[in-house]
Motif scaffolding. Structure first.
Motif, PDB file in Angstrom:
ATOM      1  N   SER A  37       0.822  -1.248  -0.087  1.00  0.00           N
ATOM      2  CA  SER A  37      -0.020  -0.071  -0.093  1.00  0.00           C
ATOM      3  C   SER A  37       0.856   1.244  -0.081  1.00  0.00           C
ATOM      4  CB  SER A  37      -0.877  -0.045   1.226  1.00  0.00           C
ATOM      5  OG  SER A  37      -0.305  -0.250   2.484  1.00  0.00           O
ATOM      6  N   ILE A  38       0.608   2.433  -0.795  1.00  0.00           N
ATOM      7  CA  ILE A  38       1.526   3.525  -1.141  1.00  0.00           C
ATOM      8  C   ILE A  38       1.069   4.709  -0.583  1.00  0.00           C
ATOM      9  CG2 ILE A  38       2.809   4.314  -2.870  1.00  0.00           C
ATOM     10  CD1 ILE A  38       3.609   1.586  -2.553  1.00  0.00           C
ATOM     11  N   SER A  39      -0.208   5.083  -1.305  1.00  0.00           N
ATOM     12  CA  SER A  39      -0.731   6.421  -0.714  1.00  0.00           C
ATOM     13  C   SER A  39      -2.236   6.582  -0.862  1.00  0.00           C
ATOM     14  CB  SER A  39      -0.176   7.413  -1.766  1.00  0.00           C
ATOM     15  OG  SER A  39      -0.410   7.162  -3.423  1.00  0.00           O
ATOM     16  N   LEU A  40      -2.706   7.562  -0.415  1.00  0.00           N
ATOM     17  CA  LEU A  40      -4.042   7.580  -0.475  1.00  0.00           C
ATOM     18  C   LEU A  40      -4.638   9.168  -0.839  1.00  0.00           C
ATOM     19  CD1 LEU A  40      -7.293   7.333   0.621  1.00  0.00           C
ATOM     20  CD2 LEU A  40      -6.379   8.177   2.939  1.00  0.00           C
ATOM     21  N   VAL A  41      -5.658   9.221  -1.901  1.00  0.00           N
ATOM     22  CA  VAL A  41      -5.981  10.526  -2.232  1.00  0.00           C
ATOM     23  C   VAL A  41      -7.241  10.644  -1.732  1.00  0.00           C
ATOM     24  CG1 VAL A  41      -6.591  11.816  -4.360  1.00  0.00           C
ATOM     25  CG2 VAL A  41      -4.456  10.391  -4.355  1.00  0.00           C
ATOM     26  N   VAL A  42      -7.593  11.688  -1.288  1.00  0.00           N
ATOM     27  CA  VAL A  42      -9.270  12.355  -0.706  1.00  0.00           C
ATOM     28  C   VAL A  42      -9.239  13.360  -1.711  1.00  0.00           C
ATOM     29  CG1 VAL A  42     -10.399  13.188   1.060  1.00  0.00           C
ATOM     30  CG2 VAL A  42      -8.562  11.631   1.594  1.00  0.00           C
ATOM     31  N   SER A  43     -10.459  13.393  -2.218  1.00  0.00           N
ATOM     32  CA  SER A  43     -10.974  14.439  -3.473  1.00  0.00           C
ATOM     33  C   SER A  43     -12.425  14.252  -3.016  1.00  0.00           C
ATOM     34  CB  SER A  43     -10.610  14.162  -4.653  1.00  0.00           C
ATOM     35  OG  SER A  43     -10.987  14.850  -5.513  1.00  0.00           O
ATOM     36  N   GLY A  44     -12.988  15.581  -2.753  1.00  0.00           N
ATOM     37  CA  GLY A  44     -14.414  15.848  -2.460  1.00  0.00           C
ATOM     38  C   GLY A  44     -15.281  14.450  -1.539  1.00  0.00           C
ATOM     39  N   GLY A  45     -14.402  14.115  -0.679  1.00  0.00           N
ATOM     40  CA  GLY A  45     -14.682  13.161   0.192  1.00  0.00           C
ATOM     41  C   GLY A  45     -14.733  11.660  -0.120  1.00  0.00           C
ATOM     42  N   ALA A  46     -14.179  11.431  -1.780  1.00  0.00           N
ATOM     43  CA  ALA A  46     -13.961  10.082  -1.995  1.00  0.00           C
ATOM     44  C   ALA A  46     -12.567   9.714  -1.824  1.00  0.00           C
ATOM     45  CB  ALA A  46     -14.238  10.304  -3.845  1.00  0.00           C
ATOM     46  N   LEU A  47     -12.075   8.587  -1.574  1.00  0.00           N
ATOM     47  CA  LEU A  47     -10.976   8.123  -1.074  1.00  0.00           C
ATOM     48  C   LEU A  47     -10.323   7.074  -2.151  1.00  0.00           C
ATOM     49  CD1 LEU A  47     -11.623   6.923   2.405  1.00  0.00           C
ATOM     50  CD2 LEU A  47     -11.022   9.383   1.602  1.00  0.00           C
ATOM     51  N   GLN A  48      -8.986   7.361  -2.592  1.00  0.00           N
ATOM     52  CA  GLN A  48      -8.486   6.566  -3.759  1.00  0.00           C
ATOM     53  C   GLN A  48      -7.115   5.989  -3.077  1.00  0.00           C
ATOM     54  OE1 GLN A  48      -8.101   8.005  -7.831  1.00  0.00           O
ATOM     55  NE2 GLN A  48      -5.985   7.768  -7.703  1.00  0.00           N
ATOM     56  N   ILE A  49      -6.723   4.752  -3.212  1.00  0.00           N
ATOM     57  CA  ILE A  49      -5.519   4.137  -2.729  1.00  0.00           C
ATOM     58  C   ILE A  49      -4.755   3.781  -3.687  1.00  0.00           C
ATOM     59  CG2 ILE A  49      -4.460   2.609  -1.027  1.00  0.00           C
ATOM     60  CD1 ILE A  49      -6.980   2.844   0.696  1.00  0.00           C
ATOM     61  N   GLN A  50      -3.430   3.909  -3.604  1.00  0.00           N
ATOM     62  CA  GLN A  50      -2.367   3.321  -4.597  1.00  0.00           C
ATOM     63  C   GLN A  50      -1.666   2.189  -3.943  1.00  0.00           C
ATOM     64  OE1 GLN A  50      -4.072   6.305  -6.109  1.00  0.00           O
ATOM     65  NE2 GLN A  50      -2.627   7.150  -4.544  1.00  0.00           N
ATOM     66  N   VAL A  51      -1.634   1.066  -4.630  1.00  0.00           N
ATOM     67  CA  VAL A  51      -0.683   0.092  -4.323  1.00  0.00           C
ATOM     68  C   VAL A  51      -0.128  -0.571  -5.413  1.00  0.00           C
ATOM     69  CG1 VAL A  51      -2.455  -0.634  -2.472  1.00  0.00           C
ATOM     70  CG2 VAL A  51      -2.503  -1.743  -4.603  1.00  0.00           C
ATOM     71  N   TYR A  52       1.068  -1.207  -5.330  1.00  0.00           N
ATOM     72  CA  TYR A  52       1.892  -1.742  -6.122  1.00  0.00           C
ATOM     73  C   TYR A  52       2.594  -3.095  -6.073  1.00  0.00           C
ATOM     74  CZ  TYR A  52       5.661  -0.986  -9.503  1.00  0.00           C
ATOM     75  OH  TYR A  52       6.649  -1.143 -10.692  1.00  0.00           O
ATOM     76  N   ALA A  53       2.456  -3.924  -7.029  1.00  0.00           N
ATOM     77  CA  ALA A  53       3.234  -5.454  -7.124  1.00  0.00           C
ATOM     78  C   ALA A  53       3.991  -5.336  -8.510  1.00  0.00           C
ATOM     79  CB  ALA A  53       2.270  -6.473  -7.106  1.00  0.00           C
ATOM     80  N   GLY A  54       4.959  -4.452  -8.641  1.00  0.00           N
ATOM     81  CA  GLY A  54       5.463  -4.097  -9.948  1.00  0.00           C
ATOM     82  C   GLY A  54       7.051  -4.304  -9.850  1.00  0.00           C
ATOM     83  N   PHE A  55       7.879  -4.048 -10.804  1.00  0.00           N
ATOM     84  CA  PHE A  55       9.215  -4.068 -10.714  1.00  0.00           C
ATOM     85  C   PHE A  55       9.858  -3.080  -9.905  1.00  0.00           C
ATOM     86  CE2 PHE A  55      13.390  -3.212 -12.550  1.00  0.00           C
ATOM     87  CZ  PHE A  55      13.982  -4.284 -12.407  1.00  0.00           C
ATOM     88  N   TYR A  56      11.012  -3.548  -9.184  1.00  0.00           N
ATOM     89  CA  TYR A  56      12.085  -2.774  -8.288  1.00  0.00           C
ATOM     90  C   TYR A  56      13.039  -3.181  -8.649  1.00  0.00           C
ATOM     91  CZ  TYR A  56       8.042  -0.791  -5.224  1.00  0.00           C
ATOM     92  OH  TYR A  56       6.923  -0.088  -4.987  1.00  0.00           O
ATOM     93  N   SER A  57      14.008  -2.407  -8.787  1.00  0.00           N
ATOM     94  CA  SER A  57      15.608  -2.572  -9.168  1.00  0.00           C
ATOM     95  C   SER A  57      16.184  -2.958  -7.882  1.00  0.00           C
ATOM     96  CB  SER A  57      16.152  -1.680  -9.959  1.00  0.00           C
ATOM     97  OG  SER A  57      16.391  -0.397  -9.012  1.00  0.00           O
TER      98      SER A  57
END
Length: 306
Positions: free
Chosen positions: A286-306
């Protein structure tokens, strides 16, 4: 801590995790996010900490809500998310984000902005999930030790997580939640990020954990080694597991439906001191949360890391 019922909708963006990114995807350069406003189907609960966070030191630009997602995963342009998409690479700090608003007083909702979020996936992904939310702030404004010390002064766009306060956010992965999921499909990376609903993510996590038990942990328990399991699944794909899109990227990839392929650079439950409760969803960070107009958005990641 006091709890309150949050009436607005919930939007979550998720990115699956593996190690340290080499393609500068720890943040999306745009300040407009793809968030969704939908009628809530379940309640969201907030509980603030007793430690007040300091006020923001610069304005936070928050994206406006857009069209709700349809059922299933839809490929998106990661640059439109407007929030960190993966953990910082190679001991560096967060870049390209913005300062979070102050955390609210007990009983008050989160203000519009971008926040850090930490989630531990429950065994039942349809059960309520309690996450920890904290603030991003400029490294120059945070206590010593909050950011990686690269020598010299911090750049204005160099961010860390404020250690002075946090709060709990409880939500359910259902149709009222929007998710942005990052994986690894190789190529130019244009199909690595997709948007779906919380219900889509819950379904993905449940199937991933079941397939991981059947295809990986059962082989381990039968006496196969890490290398033997990887070689077997690369040669004989099963339960959604196969070789990753690029050989250099990791050990295995997991594909389910139209979700981006999830990259396993390692295998949970292996090593000198394996976690007995390890499951496949451990790679989804789990990476980050965006709150906009009361709505919540969460970023998560399972991709490539060096």
């Amino acid at each position: 801590m006091r709890r309150m019922l949050l009436a607005p909708t919930t939007v979550i963006a998720l990115v699956a995790l593996a190690a340290c990114s080499s393609d500068n995807t720890s943040v999306a350069p745009s300040t407009s996010a793809a968030v969704t406003t939908v009628a809530p189907e379940s309640s969201t609960t907030l509980a603030t900490s007793t430690t007040d966070a300091p006020p923001a030191t610069d304005p936070t630009t928050t994206p406006a809500p857009t069209t709700p997602p349809t059922a299933g995963w839809s490929v998106i342009d990661a640059s439109t998310v407007g929030a960190p998409l993966a953990f910082p690479c190679c001991g560096s700090n967060w870049y390209g984000g913005s300062v979070s608003p102050p955390l609210p007083a007990a009983g008050q909702p989160l203000a519009d902005g971008v926040y850090s979020i930490s989630i531990e996936w429950p065994d039942d992904p349809t059960a309520p999930i309690t996450a920890t939310v904290a603030r991003f702030d400029q490294c120059s404004a945070l206590p010593v030790g909050s950011c990686e010390d690269m020598g010299g002064s911090y750049a204005p766009d160099e961010y860390g997580i404020d250690p002075s306060g946090s709060m709990e956010l409880t939500f359910t992965l259902d149709a009222s939640v929007t998710v942005v999921l990052g994986g690894f499909g190789g190529g130019d990376g244009s199909s690595n990020f997709a948007s779906g609903s919380g219900a889509d993510l819950a379904e993905l996590i449940a199937q991933l954990n079941a397939d991981y038990r059947d295809a990986v942990l059962s082989r381990r328990d039968a006496g196969m080694t890490f290398d033997e399991i990887v070689a077997d699944l690369v040669a004989n794909p099963s339960n959604g597991f196969s070789a990753p899109a690029e050989e250099f990227a990791g050990s295995l990839a997991y594909t389910y439906g139209d979700a981006p392929p999830l990259l396993f650079q390692g295998l949970p439950g292996f090593g000198p001191d394996p976690d007995p409760a390890a499951q496949g969803s451990d790679i989804i960070g789990s990476i980050s949360l965006v709150v906009s107009g009361g709505a919540l958005q969460i970023q998560v990641y399972a991709g490539f890391y060096s």
